[in-house]
Design a protein around this motif. Structure first.
Motif, PDB file in Angstrom:
ATOM      1  N   ALA A   3       0.831  -1.193   0.000  1.00 19.99           N
ATOM      2  CA  ALA A   3       0.000   0.000   0.000  1.00 19.99           C
ATOM      3  C   ALA A   3       0.864   1.242   0.000  1.00 19.99           C
ATOM      4  CB  ALA A   3      -0.916   0.008   1.219  1.00 19.99           C
ATOM      5  N   GLU A   4       0.302   2.292  -0.559  1.00 14.82           N
ATOM      6  CA  GLU A   4       0.917   3.611  -0.453  1.00 14.82           C
ATOM      7  C   GLU A   4      -0.076   4.481   0.289  1.00 14.82           C
ATOM      8  OE1 GLU A   4       2.845   7.145  -3.156  1.00 14.82           O
ATOM      9  OE2 GLU A   4       1.163   6.023  -3.985  1.00 14.82           O
ATOM     10  N   LEU A   5       0.419   5.225   1.236  1.00 14.03           N
ATOM     11  CA  LEU A   5      -0.408   6.132   1.997  1.00 14.03           C
ATOM     12  C   LEU A   5      -0.220   7.525   1.412  1.00 14.03           C
ATOM     13  CD1 LEU A   5      -2.213   6.420   4.534  1.00 14.03           C
ATOM     14  CD2 LEU A   5      -0.118   6.804   5.828  1.00 14.03           C
ATOM     15  N   VAL A   6      -1.293   8.105   0.874  1.00 13.17           N
ATOM     16  CA  VAL A   6      -1.262   9.453   0.320  1.00 13.17           C
ATOM     17  C   VAL A   6      -1.994  10.344   1.308  1.00 13.17           C
ATOM     18  CG1 VAL A   6      -1.895  10.939  -1.617  1.00 13.17           C
ATOM     19  CG2 VAL A   6      -1.308   8.535  -2.028  1.00 13.17           C
ATOM     20  N   VAL A   7      -1.298  11.341   1.838  1.00  7.78           N
ATOM     21  CA  VAL A   7      -1.862  12.212   2.862  1.00  7.78           C
ATOM     22  C   VAL A   7      -1.895  13.639   2.339  1.00  7.78           C
ATOM     23  CG1 VAL A   7      -1.629  13.056   5.229  1.00  7.78           C
ATOM     24  CG2 VAL A   7      -0.890  10.736   4.665  1.00  7.78           C
ATOM     25  N   GLN A   8      -3.105  14.240   2.365  1.00  6.65           N
ATOM     26  CA  GLN A   8      -3.219  15.647   2.007  1.00  6.65           C
ATOM     27  C   GLN A   8      -2.915  16.464   3.249  1.00  6.65           C
ATOM     28  OE1 GLN A   8      -7.108  17.172   1.223  1.00  6.65           O
ATOM     29  NE2 GLN A   8      -6.337  19.045   0.323  1.00  6.65           N
ATOM     30  N   ALA A   9      -1.930  17.325   3.151  1.00  4.78           N
ATOM     31  CA  ALA A   9      -1.536  18.192   4.252  1.00  4.78           C
ATOM     32  C   ALA A   9      -2.026  19.601   3.940  1.00  4.78           C
ATOM     33  CB  ALA A   9      -0.017  18.178   4.421  1.00  4.78           C
ATOM     34  N   ALA A  10      -3.192  19.938   4.477  1.00  3.29           N
ATOM     35  CA  ALA A  10      -3.795  21.249   4.222  1.00  3.29           C
ATOM     36  C   ALA A  10      -4.287  21.842   5.534  1.00  3.29           C
ATOM     37  CB  ALA A  10      -4.933  21.115   3.215  1.00  3.29           C
ATOM     38  N   VAL A  18      -8.627   6.466  -4.418  1.00  2.47           N
ATOM     39  CA  VAL A  18      -8.045   5.709  -3.315  1.00  2.47           C
ATOM     40  C   VAL A  18      -9.057   4.696  -2.781  1.00  2.47           C
ATOM     41  CG1 VAL A  18      -6.464   7.579  -2.679  1.00  2.47           C
ATOM     42  CG2 VAL A  18      -8.689   7.413  -1.562  1.00  2.47           C
ATOM     43  N   ASP A  19      -8.534   3.678  -2.122  1.00  5.06           N
ATOM     44  CA  ASP A  19      -9.403   2.649  -1.548  1.00  5.06           C
ATOM     45  C   ASP A  19      -9.814   2.979  -0.121  1.00  5.06           C
ATOM     46  OD1 ASP A  19      -9.273   0.995  -3.844  1.00  5.06           O
ATOM     47  OD2 ASP A  19      -7.335   0.231  -3.186  1.00  5.06           O
ATOM     48  N   VAL A  20      -8.927   3.653   0.608  1.00  7.42           N
ATOM     49  CA  VAL A  20      -9.133   3.955   2.020  1.00  7.42           C
ATOM     50  C   VAL A  20      -8.647   5.377   2.261  1.00  7.42           C
ATOM     51  CG1 VAL A  20      -8.448   3.345   4.382  1.00  7.42           C
ATOM     52  CG2 VAL A  20      -8.721   1.545   2.657  1.00  7.42           C
ATOM     53  N   LEU A  21      -9.328   6.110   3.121  1.00 15.05           N
ATOM     54  CA  LEU A  21      -8.876   7.450   3.467  1.00 15.05           C
ATOM     55  C   LEU A  21      -8.328   7.473   4.882  1.00 15.05           C
ATOM     56  CD1 LEU A  21     -11.355   8.109   1.279  1.00 15.05           C
ATOM     57  CD2 LEU A  21     -10.334  10.320   1.728  1.00 15.05           C
ATOM     58  N   PHE A  22      -7.154   8.056   5.017  1.00 15.81           N
ATOM     59  CA  PHE A  22      -6.483   8.240   6.302  1.00 15.81           C
ATOM     60  C   PHE A  22      -6.718   9.684   6.710  1.00 15.81           C
ATOM     61  CE2 PHE A  22      -2.179   9.110   8.364  1.00 15.81           C
ATOM     62  CZ  PHE A  22      -2.545   8.564   9.577  1.00 15.81           C
ATOM     63  N   LYS A  44     -16.019   4.761   1.198  1.00 15.07           N
ATOM     64  CA  LYS A  44     -14.594   4.507   1.390  1.00 15.07           C
ATOM     65  C   LYS A  44     -14.319   4.258   2.867  1.00 15.07           C
ATOM     66  CE  LYS A  44     -13.586   5.688  -2.896  1.00 15.07           C
ATOM     67  NZ  LYS A  44     -12.876   4.867  -3.844  1.00 15.07           N
ATOM     68  N   PRO A  45     -13.695   3.140   3.219  1.00 10.53           N
ATOM     69  CA  PRO A  45     -13.280   2.944   4.607  1.00 10.53           C
ATOM     70  C   PRO A  45     -12.288   4.028   5.021  1.00 10.53           C
ATOM     71  CG  PRO A  45     -13.107   0.899   3.370  1.00 10.53           C
ATOM     72  CD  PRO A  45     -13.361   1.998   2.377  1.00 10.53           C
ATOM     73  N   VAL A  46     -12.213   4.265   6.323  1.00 10.61           N
ATOM     74  CA  VAL A  46     -11.358   5.324   6.849  1.00 10.61           C
ATOM     75  C   VAL A  46     -10.447   4.815   7.956  1.00 10.61           C
ATOM     76  CG1 VAL A  46     -12.982   7.182   6.290  1.00 10.61           C
ATOM     77  CG2 VAL A  46     -13.098   6.069   8.527  1.00 10.61           C
ATOM     78  N   LEU A  47      -9.306   5.460   8.058  1.00 13.23           N
ATOM     79  CA  LEU A  47      -8.426   5.363   9.218  1.00 13.23           C
ATOM     80  C   LEU A  47      -8.502   6.736   9.850  1.00 13.23           C
ATOM     81  CD1 LEU A  47      -5.497   3.608   7.400  1.00 13.23           C
ATOM     82  CD2 LEU A  47      -6.848   2.598   9.233  1.00 13.23           C
ATOM     83  N   ALA A  48      -9.077   6.828  11.043  1.00 10.55           N
ATOM     84  CA  ALA A  48      -9.327   8.130  11.652  1.00 10.55           C
ATOM     85  C   ALA A  48      -8.803   8.156  13.084  1.00 10.55           C
ATOM     86  CB  ALA A  48     -10.822   8.436  11.647  1.00 10.55           C
TER      87      ALA A  48
END
Length: 152
Positions: free
Chosen positions: A5-12, A54-58, A82-86
């Motif tokens: 997996a690759e974790l893509v994180v939006q930093a805003a 994406v498949d999952v949102l972090f 979309k499943p989440v990691l929160a």
């Protein structure tokens, strides 16, 4: 789990306190090859395209002000099934009442690694549960359900 997996994180970040938190998180995970940060806002169709891709949102929200302040990306992740990691500060009742993902701890890299590894290892097995629970959360928070509750 390298390469799985690759974790893509939006930093805003939205303010100085959030910016400090985001910088700390980005520094903490900067040497992780499977983590990619996108800085700044993504707008319009590019935003929806990103969510769809994406498949999952972090959702690495760390500021307590998000406890009951909906995140647009969280709301849309659920709406897009979309499943989440929160984190625990982002509407904790959602993950408590609906199995739509997993809570993660950003304060401890070892613990976060363990949580991400467990999530990735169980993802395929859990996918039917996530799909059913995402349908349930979408039903429970739908306009129709809201109107039925108002008209009772």
């Amino acid at each position: 789990l390298e390469g799985k997996a690759e974790l893509v994180v939006q930093a805003a970040p939205t303010g100085p306190e959030d910016a400090d938190d985001m910088e700390r998180i980005m520094e903490k995970y900067s040497r992780e090859s499977a983590v990619r940060f996108m800085k700044g806002k993504v707008l319009g169709m590019a935003w929806y395209d990103l969510l769809q891709s994406v498949d999952v949102l972090f959702l690495p929200y760390s500021n307590e002000r998000y406890l009951y302040n909906w995140s647009a990306v969280y709301f849309n992740a659920l709406a897009l099934y979309k499943p989440v990691l929160a984190t625990a500060v982002l509407n904790p009742e959602i993950l408590k009442n609906y199995t739509v993902g997993q809570e993660v701890d950003l304060q401890d890299l070892g613990r976060l690694r363990q949580q991400l590894g467990q999530f990735l290892q169980s993802y395929e097995q859990m996918l039917p549960t996530y799909e059913a629970e995402l349908k349930r959360v979408n039903h429970d928070f739908s306009t129709a359900t809201f109107l039925q509750n108002v008209l009772k």
